[in-house]
Design a protein around this motif. Structure first.
Motif, PDB file in Angstrom:
ATOM      1  N   SER A  87       0.832  -1.199   0.000  1.00 38.66           N
ATOM      2  CA  SER A  87       0.000   0.000   0.000  1.00 38.66           C
ATOM      3  C   SER A  87       0.865   1.246   0.000  1.00 38.66           C
ATOM      4  O   SER A  87       1.956   1.257   0.581  1.00 38.66           O
ATOM      5  CB  SER A  87      -0.907   0.003   1.243  1.00 38.66           C
ATOM      6  N   HIS A  88       0.395   2.291  -0.680  1.00 42.25           N
ATOM      7  CA  HIS A  88       1.030   3.599  -0.628  1.00 42.25           C
ATOM      8  C   HIS A  88       0.045   4.603  -0.049  1.00 42.25           C
ATOM      9  O   HIS A  88      -1.142   4.589  -0.392  1.00 42.25           O
ATOM     10  CB  HIS A  88       1.445   4.068  -2.031  1.00 42.25           C
ATOM     11  N   ASP A  89       0.530   5.473   0.825  1.00 45.78           N
ATOM     12  CA  ASP A  89      -0.292   6.541   1.397  1.00 45.78           C
ATOM     13  C   ASP A  89       0.017   7.845   0.669  1.00 45.78           C
ATOM     14  O   ASP A  89       1.167   8.292   0.638  1.00 45.78           O
ATOM     15  CB  ASP A  89       0.008   6.720   2.886  1.00 45.78           C
ATOM     16  N   LEU A  90      -1.008   8.453   0.075  1.00 42.91           N
ATOM     17  CA  LEU A  90      -0.897   9.749  -0.579  1.00 42.91           C
ATOM     18  C   LEU A  90      -1.737  10.749   0.197  1.00 42.91           C
ATOM     19  O   LEU A  90      -2.700  10.383   0.874  1.00 42.91           O
ATOM     20  CB  LEU A  90      -1.399   9.674  -2.028  1.00 42.91           C
ATOM     21  N   VAL A  91      -1.392  12.028   0.093  1.00 39.15           N
ATOM     22  CA  VAL A  91      -2.118  13.074   0.821  1.00 39.15           C
ATOM     23  C   VAL A  91      -2.414  14.222  -0.137  1.00 39.15           C
ATOM     24  O   VAL A  91      -1.538  14.666  -0.886  1.00 39.15           O
ATOM     25  CB  VAL A  91      -1.304  13.592   2.021  1.00 39.15           C
ATOM     26  N   PHE A  92      -3.665  14.702  -0.122  1.00 41.38           N
ATOM     27  CA  PHE A  92      -4.012  15.896  -0.899  1.00 41.38           C
ATOM     28  C   PHE A  92      -4.324  17.047   0.052  1.00 41.38           C
ATOM     29  O   PHE A  92      -4.731  16.833   1.201  1.00 41.38           O
ATOM     30  CB  PHE A  92      -5.190  15.624  -1.849  1.00 41.38           C
TER      31      PHE A  92
END
Length: 468
Positions: A221-226
């Motif tokens: 899993s990769h965690d991205l943030v907007f």
């Protein structure tokens, strides 16, 4: 694009902006109900926590097993977007005493529970779990498993920092039964990385992702943030394109929670006006979400996406997705024990949080005390509302066809939600309701309508991040 399509796109953007202005208010993320600010500590005690834990353990250990969340708080540097409990240090001599303390806490719980727990889930969070050496992580997991059985269908996972996760970390944890790893990416734009103090080249993420695949991890899993400071639309699209090159099995696409009045100096490395807000921030999400869908990801719960081959997608289809203080999980256990400083435990009937100051945590353990300092015992009403909110957060729907799922304030709740139904965010029937595709972005607002504790006591100050 023909004229009719242009009109449709323009109308959708206009409607989206109108809805954002209407519904973008402070609200909880609902990793629990009641949320932490509404815990009634005057009715809570360590004895009450122990009693409800034993009760729940007896009810569920044989059939479900238990989950363990282990908080490993140390980081070598401060990421200014982070809202987690952490302790920044470059002194790795802190590792050994911390592992010893966590294992002592676990021994106190094992003595309390009397019979061996069956562990279904372990999650290592932080902080930076890969701050710890391979040897100390092995010592930790061996110490945990020596006093427990492991369920056949278990899921062990950990959070890895791409800059500090070695192939040796991945190999050692795999050999201990870990099959899922989550890497914090956030954003690949250098200007954004500088603002959040998280310089992390794409090559580092590519390396750890490839190593995990070669070793045999089932889910990466990769965690991205907007919504990060200085983040623009092109940054989000570039980050997702880069992510697609690695094709992780699942993704978290989180909204940055800008709450410097709560988190203090950690979120003051930039100005408030540097952070995207309202419709500007929502455009980042909508464009990013569409690109994820184009790449074959399916929206699962709030902020989460998965490929159809990932176990979380299958869990979502089967109605087994669960949400707790670890976030979304592919299976539910009634008991979740949190180990480590600031960790939160859940017996289903009560919540309990450990001491948040490291020295206090150590002191309680030296006195042979389970280091809980606050919590909440759920009422029958809490349990009912909690289930409705879990249904909405995990399946985007809930029902009250069974009288046990109804409550006296339900008509007022449904009346409050009529406006969201008129805005095509909800479909409400006689005995159930469903969040529409457009309404998924506003699921926190839907849950807030069910939040009876918040209705009875509106916070004096803004204690939650904005919902959008």
């Amino acid at each position: 694009m023909d004229y009719n399509k242009k009109i449709k796109v323009f109308w959708c953007l206009k409607m989206s902006n109108v809805l954002i202005q209407k519904y973008n208010v402070p609200g909880p993320r609902y990793t629990s109900y009641p949320t932490v600010p509404y815990w009634q500590e005057d009715t809570f005690s360590l004895e009450a926590w122990q009693q409800t834990l034993r009760q729940s353990f007896i009810e569920s250990n044989a059939s479900e097993g238990i989950s363990l969340y282990i908080h490993l708080p140390f980081c070598e540097s401060l990421c200014t977007f982070c809202g987690c409990h952490k302790k920044v240090t470059k002194r790795h001599e802190v590792e050994a005493p911390y592992i010893a303390a966590v294992l002592k806490e676990w021994s106190l719980y094992c003595e309390l529970l009397e019979e061996k727990p069956i562990i279904r889930e372990i999650h290592l969070g932080g902080g930076t779990p890969t701050f710890f050496s391979v040897t100390h992580l092995q010592q930790l997991i061996h110490g945990i498993l020596d006093r427990a059985y492991v369920a056949e269908q278990h899921e062990f996972s950990f959070e890895g920092h791409p800059n500090s996760t070695s192939r040796e970390h991945l190999q050692a944890l795999y050999e201990l039964g870990f099959r899922r790893v989550s890497f914090g990416v956030q954003d690949y734009s250098l200007k954004v990385q500088k603002a959040i103090h998280r310089i992390q080249p794409f090559e580092n993420v590519a390396n750890v992702t490839q190593w995990a695949r070669e070793i045999g991890y089932d889910s990466i899993s990769h965690d991205l943030v907007f919504g990060l400071p200085f983040q623009e639309l092109q940054d989000v699209l570039f980050t997702i394109d880069q992510t697609n090159r690695l094709l992780p099995d699942r993704l978290a696409f989180y909204s940055y929670a800008h709450v410097p009045w709560i988190k203090g100096n950690g979120q003051r490395g930039f100005k408030d006006h540097d952070v995207p807000k309202d419709d500007e921030k929502r455009k980042l999400y909508e464009a990013g979400k569409q690109k994820l869908l184009d790449h074959g990801y399916i929206e699962i719960g709030m902020d989460h996406f998965a490929l159809k081959t990932d176990p979380m997608y299958q869990s979502f289809l089967q109605g087994k997705l669960h949400r707790n203080f670890m976030g979304y999980t592919a299976s539910k256990t009634q008991v979740m024990i949190g180990l480590g400083v600031s960790a939160i435990s859940d017996s289903w009937y009560s919540f309990a949080q450990n001491e948040k100051v490291l020295e206090d945590y150590y002191a309680r353990l030296e006195n042979n005390e389970i280091p809980v300092f606050r919590g909440h015992v759920l009422t029958s009403e809490d349990l009912m509302i909690r289930q409705h909110i879990l249904n909405l957060m995990c399946q985007f729907e809930t029902s009250w066809d069974d009288p046990k799922h109804s409550f006296k304030e339900l008509p007022q709740v449904l009346q409050q939600l009529e406006e969201m139904q008129q805005d095509d965010l909800l479909e409400i029937a006689e005995k159930d309701m469903r969040v529409t595709e457009q309404g998924k972005a506003f699921v926190r607002n839907v849950c807030m309508a069910f939040d009876l504790r918040m209705k009875r006591k509106i916070p004096d100050n803004q204690i939650f991040s904005m919902t959008i």
